[in-house]
Design a protein around this motif. Structure first.
Motif, PDB file in Angstrom:
ATOM      1  N   MET A   1       4.640  -0.029   0.127  1.00 35.37           N
ATOM      2  CA  MET A   1       4.206   1.167   0.711  1.00 35.37           C
ATOM      3  C   MET A   1       5.093   1.698   1.755  1.00 35.37           C
ATOM      4  SD  MET A   1       0.041   0.757   1.344  1.00 35.37           S
ATOM      5  CE  MET A   1      -0.080   2.410   2.246  1.00 35.37           C
TER       6      MET A   1
ATOM      7  N   ILE B   1      -0.270   2.071   6.518  1.00 35.86           N
ATOM      8  CA  ILE B   1       0.483   1.270   6.921  1.00 35.86           C
ATOM      9  C   ILE B   1       0.264   0.557   8.451  1.00 35.86           C
ATOM     10  CG2 ILE B   1       3.045   0.539   7.258  1.00 35.86           C
ATOM     11  CD1 ILE B   1       3.587   2.525   5.151  1.00 35.86           C
TER      12      ILE B   1
ATOM     13  N   GLU C   1       8.596   2.639   0.407  1.00 38.66           N
ATOM     14  CA  GLU C   1       8.549   4.067  -0.125  1.00 38.66           C
ATOM     15  C   GLU C   1       8.753   4.829   0.945  1.00 38.66           C
ATOM     16  OE1 GLU C   1       5.745   6.659  -2.838  1.00 38.66           O
ATOM     17  OE2 GLU C   1       5.002   4.759  -2.382  1.00 38.66           O
ATOM     18  N   GLN C   2       7.866   4.903   1.842  1.00 33.90           N
ATOM     19  CA  GLN C   2       8.025   5.924   2.907  1.00 33.90           C
ATOM     20  C   GLN C   2       9.329   5.925   3.850  1.00 33.90           C
ATOM     21  OE1 GLN C   2       5.392   8.154   3.200  1.00 33.90           O
ATOM     22  NE2 GLN C   2       4.616   6.881   1.442  1.00 33.90           N
TER      23      GLN C   2
ATOM     24  N   SER D   1      -0.506   7.765   4.364  1.00 28.94           N
ATOM     25  CA  SER D   1       0.246   6.539   4.002  1.00 28.94           C
ATOM     26  C   SER D   1       0.772   5.789   5.241  1.00 28.94           C
ATOM     27  CB  SER D   1       1.225   6.562   3.014  1.00 28.94           C
ATOM     28  OG  SER D   1       0.791   7.282   1.900  1.00 28.94           O
TER      29      SER D   1
END
Length: 316
Positions: free
Chosen positions: A97, A60, A100-101, A56
């Motif tokens: 994204m 990004i 969340e990371q 992910s």
């Protein structure tokens, strides 16, 4: 012919049976691996709380490149009519994204090191917003980096060519994003980002380094820039340059973490290929030129040229 076919079928069945006998050992092996993890004999992270996803983070990074350099790497056509729509769609998806990371990274530290609650989800949202607010600043710095690369490289046909194909610009772009997250004290993600760039360019820039504008990495393979390096404006380095630390003791992780270990490079310095500059107290003054394969562990005053004497060649 019939006998040969029968012999072949018998052989295949025998081989299949042998394969099954080998596979029968796998459950026992799995049990041994699990016991090793339970006894802390292996590095593992098997917890109910999800950890950051490297895949992910890479997605990004690639998505942020599309946002920072609109129109260069987007798969779909981008023009003045759909620019706002396309960017809005990209930023919206990337924001979710990234938030969340970031949340996962902060929560990882909370659980792993038993820290007090840090409001992980709220921080993830706030930091993701702050990063996207800083995109225009990052774009301006990268625009200056690209311009400096073009001005100093007669092999470059255009700035477009540099953006499309130069590994140095990609590595610097990833660094500038990761450095912003590093400044926000986000764990894990900045280093994952720069190590991804390292893996595909051969350029290793720690996200903690401080690098000014109009920074150029020419060719780039083998460049190493350590965590506490400070680089001024309008600096150019060539392939194989190391800005590193002096020899470290075995317990350096505890004794020297957070301390200045890497050199300071002031404005308008050129460092040619293979040069090595080490030490936190080492300062390379403004407008210095450091020749190829030079090894330095001491400061150099401004306007100094440091060159290796030509080696003696033997012709036979």
């Amino acid at each position: 012919m019939e006998k040969d076919r029968h012999t072949q079928e018998t052989s295949c069945r025998r081989d299949a049976g042998r394969s099954s006998s080998f596979r029968a050992h796998l459950p026992e092996i799995v049990d041994q691996i699990v016991r090793s993890c339970e006894n802390r004999q292996c590095c593992h992270h098997t917890a109910y709380e999800p950890i950051p996803s490297r895949e992910s983070v890479i997605e990004i990074v690639e998505g942020l490149r599309d946002v920072i350099f609109p129109g260069y790497f987007n798969r779909n056509r981008m023009d003045p009519v759909n620019l706002k729509y396309m960017l809005g769609q990209s930023v919206s998806g990337l924001y979710d994204m990234l938030a969340e990371q970031i949340c996962r990274s902060i929560r990882h530290d909370c659980f792993r090191y038993e820290k007090p609650c840090m409001k992980c989800e709220e921080q993830g949202q706030e930091i993701a917003l702050a990063l996207f607010r800083s995109v225009p600043d990052i774009q301006a710095m990268l625009s200056a980096d690209v311009a400096a690369a073009y001005e100093g490289d007669p092999a470059a046909a255009s700035e477009d060519e540099i953006i499309f194909s130069y590994p140095g610009i990609f590595a610097i772009m990833v660094y500038r994003v990761a450095h912003r997250l590093f400044e926000f004290e986000v764990p894990l993600l900045p280093r994952i980002m720069t190590e991804y760039a390292h893996s595909i360019t051969g350029i290793d820039i720690h996200p903690g380094a401080e690098i000014g504008t109009r920074f150029v990495i020419d060719h780039g393979t083998g460049v190493v820039i350590g965590e506490t390096t400070v680089i001024g404006h309008n600096v150019r380095v060539y392939q194989g340059v190391t800005l590193g630390a002096l020899s470290l003791p075995k317990d350096a992780g505890e004794r020297l973490r957070g301390k200045k270990r890497h050199p300071t490079i002031e404005d308008d310095v050129i460092i040619y290929s293979g040069a090595t500059i080490l030490g936190g107290d080492t300062v390379i003054g403004r407008r210095c030129v450091i020749g190829g394969n030079v090894w330095l562990t001491a400061s150099i005053p401004p306007d100094t040229r440091v060159l290796m004497e030509p080696p003696k060649l033997v012709y036979r």
